[in-house]
Motif scaffolding. Structure first.
Motif, PDB file in Angstrom:
ATOM      1  N   ARG A   1       0.842  -1.195   0.000  1.00 30.56           N
ATOM      2  CA  ARG A   1       0.000   0.000   0.000  1.00 30.56           C
ATOM      3  C   ARG A   1       0.879   1.247   0.000  1.00 30.56           C
ATOM      4  O   ARG A   1       0.658   2.168  -0.771  1.00 30.56           O
ATOM      5  CB  ARG A   1      -0.907   0.028   1.235  1.00 30.56           C
ATOM      6  N   ARG A   2       1.880   1.255   0.856  1.00 33.79           N
ATOM      7  CA  ARG A   2       2.762   2.409   0.947  1.00 33.79           C
ATOM      8  C   ARG A   2       3.794   2.356  -0.187  1.00 33.79           C
ATOM      9  O   ARG A   2       4.120   1.279  -0.699  1.00 33.79           O
ATOM     10  CB  ARG A   2       3.441   2.468   2.305  1.00 33.79           C
ATOM     11  N   PRO A   3       4.332   3.488  -0.614  1.00 35.35           N
ATOM     12  CA  PRO A   3       5.382   3.493  -1.637  1.00 35.35           C
ATOM     13  C   PRO A   3       6.569   2.638  -1.204  1.00 35.35           C
ATOM     14  O   PRO A   3       6.906   2.567  -0.025  1.00 35.35           O
ATOM     15  CB  PRO A   3       5.767   4.971  -1.749  1.00 35.35           C
ATOM     16  N   ILE A   4       7.202   2.004  -2.156  1.00 37.78           N
ATOM     17  CA  ILE A   4       8.342   1.141  -1.877  1.00 37.78           C
ATOM     18  C   ILE A   4       9.622   1.969  -1.817  1.00 37.78           C
ATOM     19  O   ILE A   4       9.889   2.790  -2.697  1.00 37.78           O
ATOM     20  CB  ILE A   4       8.456   0.040  -2.950  1.00 37.78           C
TER      21      ILE A   4
ATOM     22  N   GLU B   1       8.070   5.881   8.578  1.00 39.50           N
ATOM     23  CA  GLU B   1       8.242   5.094   9.789  1.00 39.50           C
ATOM     24  C   GLU B   1       9.559   4.323   9.834  1.00 39.50           C
ATOM     25  O   GLU B   1      10.192   4.203  10.876  1.00 39.50           O
ATOM     26  CB  GLU B   1       7.078   4.114   9.945  1.00 39.50           C
ATOM     27  N   MET B   2       9.979   3.794   8.665  1.00 35.15           N
ATOM     28  CA  MET B   2      11.112   2.873   8.660  1.00 35.15           C
ATOM     29  C   MET B   2      12.334   3.412   7.927  1.00 35.15           C
ATOM     30  O   MET B   2      13.404   2.800   7.980  1.00 35.15           O
ATOM     31  CB  MET B   2      10.690   1.547   8.020  1.00 35.15           C
TER      32      MET B   2
ATOM     33  N   ALA C   1      13.735   2.999   5.119  1.00 33.81           N
ATOM     34  CA  ALA C   1      13.633   2.092   3.978  1.00 33.81           C
ATOM     35  C   ALA C   1      12.723   0.942   4.380  1.00 33.81           C
ATOM     36  O   ALA C   1      12.785   0.466   5.517  1.00 33.81           O
ATOM     37  CB  ALA C   1      14.999   1.575   3.567  1.00 33.81           C
ATOM     38  N   ASN C   2      11.875   0.490   3.451  1.00 36.15           N
ATOM     39  CA  ASN C   2      10.961  -0.602   3.801  1.00 36.15           C
ATOM     40  C   ASN C   2      11.165  -1.854   2.956  1.00 36.15           C
ATOM     41  O   ASN C   2      10.448  -2.835   3.121  1.00 36.15           O
ATOM     42  CB  ASN C   2       9.504  -0.141   3.719  1.00 36.15           C
ATOM     43  N   LEU C   3      12.137  -1.817   2.045  1.00 36.39           N
ATOM     44  CA  LEU C   3      12.499  -3.009   1.275  1.00 36.39           C
ATOM     45  C   LEU C   3      14.014  -3.124   1.301  1.00 36.39           C
ATOM     46  O   LEU C   3      14.719  -2.336   0.683  1.00 36.39           O
ATOM     47  CB  LEU C   3      11.981  -2.905  -0.163  1.00 36.39           C
ATOM     48  N   MET C   4      14.512  -4.078   2.059  1.00 34.78           N
ATOM     49  CA  MET C   4      15.953  -4.196   2.296  1.00 34.78           C
ATOM     50  C   MET C   4      16.487  -5.468   1.665  1.00 34.78           C
ATOM     51  O   MET C   4      15.950  -6.557   1.890  1.00 34.78           O
ATOM     52  CB  MET C   4      16.233  -4.187   3.800  1.00 34.78           C
ATOM     53  N   VAL C   5      17.530  -5.310   0.865  1.00 34.55           N
ATOM     54  CA  VAL C   5      18.167  -6.427   0.178  1.00 34.55           C
ATOM     55  C   VAL C   5      19.589  -6.566   0.711  1.00 34.55           C
ATOM     56  O   VAL C   5      20.364  -5.610   0.681  1.00 34.55           O
ATOM     57  CB  VAL C   5      18.193  -6.204  -1.343  1.00 34.55           C
ATOM     58  N   PHE C   6      19.928  -7.747   1.199  1.00 38.33           N
ATOM     59  CA  PHE C   6      21.253  -8.003   1.767  1.00 38.33           C
ATOM     60  C   PHE C   6      21.957  -9.094   0.968  1.00 38.33           C
ATOM     61  O   PHE C   6      21.416 -10.192   0.788  1.00 38.33           O
ATOM     62  CB  PHE C   6      21.140  -8.464   3.224  1.00 38.33           C
ATOM     63  N   PHE C   7      23.156  -8.804   0.471  1.00 32.58           N
ATOM     64  CA  PHE C   7      24.008  -9.798  -0.172  1.00 32.58           C
ATOM     65  C   PHE C   7      25.064 -10.261   0.816  1.00 32.58           C
ATOM     66  O   PHE C   7      25.596  -9.466   1.599  1.00 32.58           O
ATOM     67  CB  PHE C   7      24.711  -9.197  -1.393  1.00 32.58           C
ATOM     68  N   CYS C   8      25.385 -11.559   0.764  1.00 33.07           N
ATOM     69  CA  CYS C   8      26.458 -12.082   1.609  1.00 33.07           C
ATOM     70  C   CYS C   8      27.116 -13.254   0.896  1.00 33.07           C
ATOM     71  O   CYS C   8      26.580 -13.787  -0.079  1.00 33.07           O
ATOM     72  CB  CYS C   8      25.916 -12.522   2.975  1.00 33.07           C
ATOM     73  N   ARG C   9      28.290 -13.636   1.364  1.00 31.13           N
ATOM     74  CA  ARG C   9      28.981 -14.812   0.840  1.00 31.13           C
ATOM     75  C   ARG C   9      28.676 -16.052   1.676  1.00 31.13           C
ATOM     76  O   ARG C   9      28.755 -17.174   1.200  1.00 31.13           O
ATOM     77  CB  ARG C   9      30.500 -14.563   0.836  1.00 31.13           C
ATOM     78  N   ASP C  10      28.341 -15.809   2.930  1.00 34.86           N
ATOM     79  CA  ASP C  10      28.021 -16.895   3.853  1.00 34.86           C
ATOM     80  C   ASP C  10      26.891 -16.418   4.745  1.00 34.86           C
ATOM     81  O   ASP C  10      26.899 -15.267   5.198  1.00 34.86           O
ATOM     82  CB  ASP C  10      29.251 -17.255   4.686  1.00 34.86           C
ATOM     83  N   TRP C  11      25.918 -17.284   5.012  1.00 34.24           N
ATOM     84  CA  TRP C  11      24.766 -16.871   5.819  1.00 34.24           C
ATOM     85  C   TRP C  11      25.180 -16.362   7.188  1.00 34.24           C
ATOM     86  O   TRP C  11      24.512 -15.495   7.767  1.00 34.24           O
ATOM     87  CB  TRP C  11      23.783 -18.026   5.967  1.00 34.24           C
ATOM     88  N   ALA C  12      26.283 -16.879   7.722  1.00 37.81           N
ATOM     89  CA  ALA C  12      26.720 -16.465   9.055  1.00 37.81           C
ATOM     90  C   ALA C  12      27.038 -14.975   9.111  1.00 37.81           C
ATOM     91  O   ALA C  12      26.989 -14.365  10.189  1.00 37.81           O
ATOM     92  CB  ALA C  12      27.936 -17.287   9.478  1.00 37.81           C
TER      93      ALA C  12
ATOM     94  N   ARG D   1       3.918  -4.359   4.447  1.00 41.30           N
ATOM     95  CA  ARG D   1       4.466  -3.171   5.077  1.00 41.30           C
ATOM     96  C   ARG D   1       5.961  -3.031   4.819  1.00 41.30           C
ATOM     97  O   ARG D   1       6.485  -1.934   4.658  1.00 41.30           O
ATOM     98  CB  ARG D   1       4.208  -3.216   6.578  1.00 41.30           C
ATOM     99  N   ALA D   2       6.659  -4.176   4.803  1.00 42.95           N
ATOM    100  CA  ALA D   2       8.108  -4.170   4.587  1.00 42.95           C
ATOM    101  C   ALA D   2       8.529  -5.514   4.028  1.00 42.95           C
ATOM    102  O   ALA D   2       7.866  -6.532   4.239  1.00 42.95           O
ATOM    103  CB  ALA D   2       8.851  -3.883   5.893  1.00 42.95           C
ATOM    104  N   GLY D   3       9.625  -5.499   3.289  1.00 40.09           N
ATOM    105  CA  GLY D   3      10.145  -6.729   2.716  1.00 40.09           C
ATOM    106  C   GLY D   3      11.635  -6.862   2.984  1.00 40.09           C
ATOM    107  O   GLY D   3      12.359  -5.858   3.066  1.00 40.09           O
ATOM    108  N   PHE D   4      12.105  -8.111   3.126  1.00 42.68           N
ATOM    109  CA  PHE D   4      13.512  -8.394   3.395  1.00 42.68           C
ATOM    110  C   PHE D   4      13.969  -9.496   2.447  1.00 42.68           C
ATOM    111  O   PHE D   4      13.375 -10.575   2.414  1.00 42.68           O
ATOM    112  CB  PHE D   4      13.710  -8.832   4.843  1.00 42.68           C
TER     113      PHE D   4
END
Length: 209
Positions: free
Chosen positions: A23-26, A62-63, A65-76, A118-121
């Motif tokens: 609903r809210r802008p991304i 409120e947040m 940023a409400n759509l956060m993208v994380f890159f990693c080489r290892d989940w840890a 509301r938010a995405g990860f």
């Protein structure tokens, strides 16, 4: 796509229908990549938002940023991101499950009181397979997959992307479905399978291009 096809695309492993849109802008932000890749992701989100007729913005009141993208080489590595455990419940447990499954991607959502997104990860692990995919394809694929709350097997029968003149683009059928899903007459969220019938009717009356 008929009603049953659409219903399957928004159904979970338990068969329950769960539809939700923003609903809210991304307001997207991408961590762990170079500036050139940031521009690719921003362009992909803009393209899919344009198809949906939905807005992007520079900040969420409120947040931030409400759509956060994380890159990693290892989940840890995710356990070392400050504050991420406050955004994603049981982050340690999630990291363990992703590691055990050998997964290279994860998407999660937070919802408004009525079910709207509301938010995405988005969490992406650059394993050998992911690293071999062009950034443009990764970005557009993820943009499609976060614009709506899709079912786990939504794209098994109908891929989100197609290749035109050597370039990956949004599948015309998926583009039409996204556009229909953001029809202002429809609710932002629904658990009623009859919602798929309303989507089907809009697809039937919309142009193919």
């Amino acid at each position: 796509m008929d009603m049953m096809d659409i219903q399957a695309m928004f159904s979970g492993p338990d068969g329950a229908y769960r539809f939700a849109r923003w609903r809210r802008p991304i307001v997207p932000v991408v961590f762990g990549v170079e500036d050139a890749t940031l521009a690719v992701f921003k362009g992909a989100f803009q393209a899919v938002c344009h198809v949906a007729g939905h807005d992007m913005a520079e900040t969420d009141a409120e947040m931030g940023a409400n759509l956060m993208v994380f890159f990693c080489r290892d989940w840890a590595e995710l356990g070392q991101v400050p504050g991420l455990d406050q955004l994603i419940p049981d982050l340690a447990g999630l990291v363990r499950r992703l590691t055990e499954a050998g997964a290279n991607q994860y998407r999660g959502f937070r919802h408004e009181s009525d079910g709207a997104i509301r938010a995405g990860f988005v969490l992406l692990r650059l394993d050998d397979r992911m690293s071999s995919i062009p950034a443009e394809v990764i970005a557009l694929t993820q943009a499609v997959q976060v614009i709506l709350l899709w079912g786990n097997q939504a794209f098994d029968a109908l891929p989100a992307l197609t290749v035109t003149e050597g370039r990956a683009v949004l599948s015309p059928d998926i583009a039409r479905l996204i556009r229909a899903a953001y029809d202002r007459v429809l609710p932002d969220a629904s658990n009623d399978p009859s919602h798929a019938l309303r989507l089907s009717a809009r697809l039937a009356s919309s142009p193919s291009q």
